[in-house]
Design a protein around this motif. Structure first.
Motif, PDB file in Angstrom:
ATOM      1  N   ASN A 125       0.872  -1.185   0.000  1.00 11.75           N
ATOM      2  CA  ASN A 125       0.000   0.000   0.000  1.00 11.75           C
ATOM      3  C   ASN A 125       0.904   1.229   0.000  1.00 11.75           C
ATOM      4  N   GLU A 126       1.577   1.420  -1.133  1.00  9.85           N
ATOM      5  CA  GLU A 126       2.670   2.398  -1.186  1.00  9.85           C
ATOM      6  C   GLU A 126       2.191   3.826  -0.967  1.00  9.85           C
ATOM      7  N   ASP A 127       1.055   4.168  -1.566  1.00  7.01           N
ATOM      8  CA  ASP A 127       0.582   5.553  -1.436  1.00  7.01           C
ATOM      9  C   ASP A 127      -0.423   5.717  -0.301  1.00  7.01           C
ATOM     10  N   GLY A 128      -0.701   4.628   0.421  1.00  9.45           N
ATOM     11  CA  GLY A 128      -1.623   4.698   1.549  1.00  9.45           C
ATOM     12  C   GLY A 128      -3.079   4.838   1.164  1.00  9.45           C
ATOM     13  N   LEU A 129      -3.401   4.604  -0.116  1.00  7.15           N
ATOM     14  CA  LEU A 129      -4.763   4.861  -0.587  1.00  7.15           C
ATOM     15  C   LEU A 129      -5.586   3.613  -0.889  1.00  7.15           C
ATOM     16  N   ASN A 130      -4.925   2.442  -1.001  1.00  2.00           N
ATOM     17  CA  ASN A 130      -5.708   1.282  -1.447  1.00  2.00           C
ATOM     18  C   ASN A 130      -6.404   0.526  -0.322  1.00  2.00           C
ATOM     19  N   GLY A 131      -6.268   1.009   0.898  1.00  2.00           N
ATOM     20  CA  GLY A 131      -7.025   0.442   2.011  1.00  2.00           C
ATOM     21  C   GLY A 131      -6.357  -0.703   2.730  1.00  2.00           C
ATOM     22  N   ARG A 132      -5.299  -1.288   2.166  1.00  2.00           N
ATOM     23  CA  ARG A 132      -4.643  -2.405   2.839  1.00  2.00           C
ATOM     24  C   ARG A 132      -3.898  -1.905   4.079  1.00  2.00           C
ATOM     25  N   LEU A 133      -4.106  -2.598   5.189  1.00  2.00           N
ATOM     26  CA  LEU A 133      -3.494  -2.184   6.455  1.00  2.00           C
ATOM     27  C   LEU A 133      -2.553  -3.234   7.026  1.00  2.00           C
TER      28      LEU A 133
ATOM     29  N   ASN B  46      -9.233  -1.397   5.188  1.00  2.00           N
ATOM     30  CA  ASN B  46     -10.352  -0.490   5.368  1.00  2.00           C
ATOM     31  C   ASN B  46     -11.192  -0.577   4.098  1.00  2.00           C
ATOM     32  N   GLN B  47     -12.392  -1.116   4.246  1.00  2.00           N
ATOM     33  CA  GLN B  47     -13.194  -1.428   3.077  1.00  2.00           C
ATOM     34  C   GLN B  47     -13.585  -0.182   2.282  1.00  2.00           C
ATOM     35  N   GLU B  48     -13.903   0.882   2.979  1.00  2.00           N
ATOM     36  CA  GLU B  48     -14.314   2.106   2.294  1.00  2.00           C
ATOM     37  C   GLU B  48     -13.185   2.632   1.397  1.00  2.00           C
ATOM     38  N   LEU B  49     -11.964   2.700   1.952  1.00  2.00           N
ATOM     39  CA  LEU B  49     -10.826   3.158   1.156  1.00  2.00           C
ATOM     40  C   LEU B  49     -10.534   2.199   0.010  1.00  2.00           C
ATOM     41  N   HIS B  50     -10.635   0.922   0.285  1.00  2.00           N
ATOM     42  CA  HIS B  50     -10.321  -0.088  -0.713  1.00  2.00           C
ATOM     43  C   HIS B  50     -11.269   0.012  -1.910  1.00  2.00           C
ATOM     44  N   LEU B  51     -12.558   0.138  -1.632  1.00  2.00           N
ATOM     45  CA  LEU B  51     -13.539   0.230  -2.715  1.00  2.00           C
ATOM     46  C   LEU B  51     -13.366   1.523  -3.507  1.00  2.00           C
ATOM     47  N   ALA B  52     -13.120   2.634  -2.788  1.00  5.05           N
ATOM     48  CA  ALA B  52     -12.936   3.918  -3.470  1.00  5.05           C
ATOM     49  C   ALA B  52     -11.707   3.877  -4.373  1.00  5.05           C
ATOM     50  N   TYR B  53     -10.659   3.202  -3.905  1.00  7.85           N
ATOM     51  CA  TYR B  53      -9.429   3.107  -4.697  1.00  7.85           C
ATOM     52  C   TYR B  53      -9.681   2.365  -6.004  1.00  7.85           C
ATOM     53  N   HIS B  54     -10.389   1.246  -5.912  1.00  5.02           N
ATOM     54  CA  HIS B  54     -10.618   0.455  -7.119  1.00  5.02           C
ATOM     55  C   HIS B  54     -11.653   1.093  -8.036  1.00  5.02           C
TER      56      HIS B  54
END
Length: 623
Positions: free
Chosen positions: A530-538, A608-616
């Motif tokens: 999660n290099e840019d911190g945006l894909n939701g993976r923690l 984080n599901q919200e971030l993950h879905l928004a990223y994709h």
């Protein structure tokens, strides 16, 4: 005034439930003697634990049992305090069929106003709390048939004589019950932590084998967690630890403790032997070879008399014999007009077609430094050796759930950002997953990355599977949920802060690196999940399925770097039944070293599901 009123109401609640239990004992004597006999042992109760699961964080609690560690709890009583609760608001308490590893759902109970739920506290009633879209309130009292001096308990004999309250809540002259004297019988070795603790201290109670019982006075449960799907069947509870011959090597052997000395590649060659071979009769290859930044690497023209000897020393007999018997043309046909021989003897073929990868390798071997001696010593003293000793002393069972082990790996996770746990699953469960992964091999396809260019550095075959579609995944998901629940209860704020946003887990990624001599891409180059911190993976959790794996012979180590991506931190061999968990952001850059035999692993991300879905969604829109 509010606090006094709440205390009075809590005592009234305790009195009502005590009176109910006395009535149940009397009624059950002639109808269900086993229940009457069990309830006859109730002698103490806990304080009332008032909880709120905040809707804002979609809080929930993993599957667990309230007493799998001998903490004395016999019966759990939960009173729900949610007015106007409607279907669809969520927050159900999901009860599973009996058994520490049983994932079959028995009943879901809505948290309706003034509803009282009673269930056994041991593995007869595994349960979890689902997330809700409204704040969810409850009061819980545990009833004990064994003393526990680590928890304030109150003796009971009959509700009216000991609680001092009637069910209407009118105080009697007797006042509140007296706590159990401190001289009570000593608790079991795995007693629960004091109820006033917001997070368990290092010597906290041992959690159940597959989940974690809630701390007695945790006002707010872990903010997020995800339970395994009901349909995923776990292996039978009788699964035992592997026989000695099948056991994984001790964690102290995990490291290979990174690069042994400056200029080595995981102990399999010398940096001075990084050699670029090229065909000088091909103008394009010659020009490309001259343009590369080689640093200390050697450049060798295949037409020079010394080329065969250089190939013998770096790549081995097969390549030197091919050059001598078939000439440059035969070698070029197999390896290309320009190719790189790495310090370990691997041949990166057709460099002219993979120019980006060729320069990456050259830069890698110039930049990457071995683990600092102080890092090797620190990891050995604080992680590998203590965990190896604890694992050996534990014998059968889930050793990593014990308080001493949690203390060691919890501190390591906070300080080092990763942990390694051997013998993570019961052996039978790990063996079942190994078989399932091999069966799925035919469904796998090449792994992808965010760009076609970087995908050249990834050589695994993968398939994504929802846990319910692979029954053998049930045990892994269950145990991972237990582990993450333990992480959420650690006293280290650094860990709690990182995991506070967890609200879901990913499907399972089954991965296989082919490990063939050709092609040489059975690896995954250095990257961050999660290099840019945006894909939701923690949190990344990778579980290995490779029996009789020898790192020096087979390679395939997971190499963890310091955040600067240049200094190695440690190498972890992918041995059978080993779990590696690390934070998914830029604090843990990592790579998979080249594998020389088939290498299987399963990775699940807590996210984080919200971030993950928004990223994709953004990715689908070309952003």
């Amino acid at each position: 005034g509010g606090g006094v009123a709440a205390e009075t109401d809590a005592l009234a609640l305790a009195g009502c439930i005590e009176e109910l239990i006395v009535g149940l004992k009397q009624q059950a004597q002639g109808q269900v003697p086993s229940v009457a006999s069990a309830l006859a042992g109730v002698r103490w109760r806990s304080e009332s634990m008032l909880t709120c699961y905040p809707a804002e964080s979609r809080a929930r609690y993993f599957r667990h049992t309230d007493n799998s560690s001998g903490n004395g709890r016999l019966l759990t009583a939960v009173l729900y305090l949610n007015e106007s609760w409607q279907p669809g608001h969520g927050g159900e308490l999901r009860l599973f069929e009996p058994g520490a590893e049983n994932l079959k759902v028995r009943k879901e109970v809505e948290p309706l106003w003034n509803r009282l739920l009673l269930f056994w506290s041991d593995d007869r009633s595994p349960h979890e709390v689902l997330s809700a879209c409204k704040d969810r309130f409850a009061a819980t009292i545990w009833f004990y048939d064994q003393p526990n001096q680590n928890v304030p308990l109150f003796e009971i004999s009959s509700p009216r004589s000991t609680s001092g309250y009637t069910c209407a809540g009118s105080p009697q002259t007797a006042g509140a019950p007296s706590p159990v004297p401190a001289a009570a019988a000593p608790p079991p070795a795995s007693a629960a932590p004091p109820p006033a603790a917001a997070a368990p201290p290092p010597a906290a109670a041992a959690p159940p084998p597959a989940a974690v019982a809630p701390p007695p006075a945790a006002v707010v449960p872990p903010p997020a967690a995800v339970a395994p799907p009901p349909a995923a069947a776990a292996p039978p509870p009788a699964a035992v630890a592997p026989p000695p011959a099948a056991a994984a090597p001790p964690p102290a052997a995990v490291a290979a403790a990174s690069v042994p000395s400056a200029g080595t590649g995981a102990g399999r060659g010398a940096r001075g032997k990084l050699t670029l071979f090229f065909n000088s009769q091909d103008p394009q290859s010659a020009e490309f070879a001259a343009s590369l930044n080689l640093g200390s690497a050697q450049r060798m023209d295949l037409h020079l008399p010394l080329a065969a000897m250089a190939l013998e020393e770096t790549a081995g007999t097969r390549f030197s014999e091919l050059l001598q018997s078939g000439g440059v043309e035969a070698l070029v046909q197999e390896c290309g007009s320009i190719f790189l021989v790495l310090p370990g003897g691997e041949v990166l073929r057709h460099g002219g077609d993979e120019r980006w990868m060729l320069q990456y390798e050259l830069d890698y071997w110039q930049q990457v430094q071995p683990a600092a001696p102080e890092t090797v010593q620190r990891l050995t003293e604080t992680l590998w050796e203590p965990l190896a000793a604890l694992r050996s002393a534990q014998g059968e069972g889930l050793w990593w759930t014990r308080p001493g082990a949690v203390d060691v790996w919890g501190k390591a996770l906070a300080a080092e950002n990763f942990i390694v746990l051997d013998d993570f699953l019961p052996f039978q469960a790990a063996a079942a997953l190994q078989s399932a992964a091999r069966i799925l091999k035919d469904q796998m396809s090449p792994g992808k990355t965010d760009s076609d260019l970087s995908a050249k550095g990834r050589g695994d075959q993968i398939v994504w599977k929802a846990p319910q579609s692979v029954p053998e995944l049930g045990a892994l998901v269950e145990h991972l949920n237990a582990l993450v629940s333990l992480m959420m209860e650690l006293p280290q704020e650094a860990v709690q802060t990182r995991l506070a946003q967890v609200s879901a887990l990913s499907d399972a990624q089954f991965a296989m690196f082919p490990g063939e001599a050709s092609p040489d891409d059975a690896r995954y180059i250095r990257h961050v999940d999660n290099e840019d911190g945006l894909n939701g993976r923690l949190l990344t959790c990778t579980f290995y399925l490779n029996s009789e794996w020898e790192a020096r012979e087979h390679g395939g180590e997971l190499r963890l770097f310091e955040p600067d991506q240049c200094r190695v931190k440690t190498d972890v061999a992918p041995v059978m039944n080993r779990l590696v968990a690390f934070f998914s952001d830029s604090v843990v850059p990592h790579e998979v070293r080249r594998a020389r035999r088939e290498r299987y692993a399963i990775t699940i991300w807590y996210l984080n599901q919200e971030l993950h879905l928004a990223y994709h969604e953004a990715e689908d829109e070309g952003q």
